[in-house]
Design a protein around this motif. Structure first.
Motif, PDB file in Angstrom:
ATOM      1  N   ASN A  23       0.820  -1.217   0.000  1.00 38.16           N
ATOM      2  CA  ASN A  23       0.000   0.000   0.000  1.00 38.16           C
ATOM      3  C   ASN A  23       0.851   1.264   0.000  1.00 38.16           C
ATOM      4  O   ASN A  23       0.545   2.228  -0.687  1.00 38.16           O
ATOM      5  N   ARG A  24       1.928   1.255   0.760  1.00 41.75           N
ATOM      6  CA  ARG A  24       2.798   2.438   0.849  1.00 41.75           C
ATOM      7  C   ARG A  24       3.505   2.746  -0.471  1.00 41.75           C
ATOM      8  O   ARG A  24       3.778   3.910  -0.761  1.00 41.75           O
ATOM      9  N   ILE A  25       3.845   1.709  -1.226  1.00 40.55           N
ATOM     10  CA  ILE A  25       4.604   1.945  -2.460  1.00 40.55           C
ATOM     11  C   ILE A  25       3.719   1.901  -3.709  1.00 40.55           C
ATOM     12  O   ILE A  25       4.212   2.055  -4.817  1.00 40.55           O
ATOM     13  N   GLY A  26       2.422   1.678  -3.532  1.00 36.71           N
ATOM     14  CA  GLY A  26       1.515   1.679  -4.673  1.00 36.71           C
ATOM     15  C   GLY A  26       1.654   0.451  -5.554  1.00 36.71           C
ATOM     16  O   GLY A  26       1.575   0.544  -6.781  1.00 36.71           O
ATOM     17  N   MET A  27       1.860  -0.685  -4.948  1.00 33.26           N
ATOM     18  CA  MET A  27       2.038  -1.943  -5.680  1.00 33.26           C
ATOM     19  C   MET A  27       0.982  -2.918  -5.175  1.00 33.26           C
ATOM     20  O   MET A  27       0.582  -2.849  -4.012  1.00 33.26           O
ATOM     21  N   THR A  28       0.538  -3.812  -6.035  1.00 35.85           N
ATOM     22  CA  THR A  28      -0.412  -4.816  -5.569  1.00 35.85           C
ATOM     23  C   THR A  28       0.310  -5.810  -4.671  1.00 35.85           C
ATOM     24  O   THR A  28       1.513  -6.048  -4.828  1.00 35.85           O
ATOM     25  N   GLN A  29      -0.440  -6.397  -3.747  1.00 38.94           N
ATOM     26  CA  GLN A  29       0.154  -7.389  -2.861  1.00 38.94           C
ATOM     27  C   GLN A  29       0.609  -8.611  -3.670  1.00 38.94           C
ATOM     28  O   GLN A  29       1.622  -9.223  -3.356  1.00 38.94           O
ATOM     29  N   SER A  46      12.592   2.348  -9.922  1.00 44.63           N
ATOM     30  CA  SER A  46      11.641   3.151  -9.144  1.00 44.63           C
ATOM     31  C   SER A  46      10.984   2.302  -8.051  1.00 44.63           C
ATOM     32  O   SER A  46      10.704   2.805  -6.959  1.00 44.63           O
ATOM     33  N   THR A  47      10.757   1.021  -8.317  1.00 42.29           N
ATOM     34  CA  THR A  47      10.207   0.122  -7.304  1.00 42.29           C
ATOM     35  C   THR A  47      11.228  -0.108  -6.202  1.00 42.29           C
ATOM     36  O   THR A  47      10.894  -0.076  -5.007  1.00 42.29           O
ATOM     37  N   ALA A  50      11.374   2.929  -3.988  1.00 43.01           N
ATOM     38  CA  ALA A  50      10.224   3.022  -3.097  1.00 43.01           C
ATOM     39  C   ALA A  50      10.341   2.033  -1.938  1.00 43.01           C
ATOM     40  O   ALA A  50      10.059   2.377  -0.786  1.00 43.01           O
ATOM     41  N   GLU A  54      10.750   3.147   2.043  1.00 39.24           N
ATOM     42  CA  GLU A  54       9.804   2.747   3.084  1.00 39.24           C
ATOM     43  C   GLU A  54      10.436   1.854   4.146  1.00 39.24           C
ATOM     44  O   GLU A  54      10.071   1.941   5.321  1.00 39.24           O
TER      45      GLU A  54
END
Length: 74
Positions: A23-29, A46-47, A50, A54
């Motif tokens: 959720n914090r990095i804008g990625m699906t679980q 970029s991933t 992030a 975090e």
């Protein structure tokens, strides 16, 4: 596998769940799970940025290289 993903270890050290990080990095679980299990074929810079932001860690904290014939990987 020669590249070992230590994301679970970093999450545990930071007392953070996979869902919280996703959720914090804008990625699906689901996509984070693919990365955690070492099934990802590539990771965007970029991933990585992030995740490191975090978890307050360095890329080398998340990944390590081991020789294929290393007895410790068996």
């Amino acid at each position: 596998m020669a590249i070992i993903v230590n994301l679970d270890m970093m999450l545990a050290k930071r007392k953070m769940t996979s869902l919280e990080l996703a959720n914090r990095i804008g990625m699906t679980q689901a996509n984070l799970s693919i990365l955690k299990t070492g099934k990802a074929k590539a990771v965007r810079i970029s991933t990585m940025e992030a995740i490191c932001r975090e978890l307050k860690c360095q890329p080398g904290d998340l990944f390590e290289y081991r020789e294929e014939d290393d007895p410790w990987t068996r």
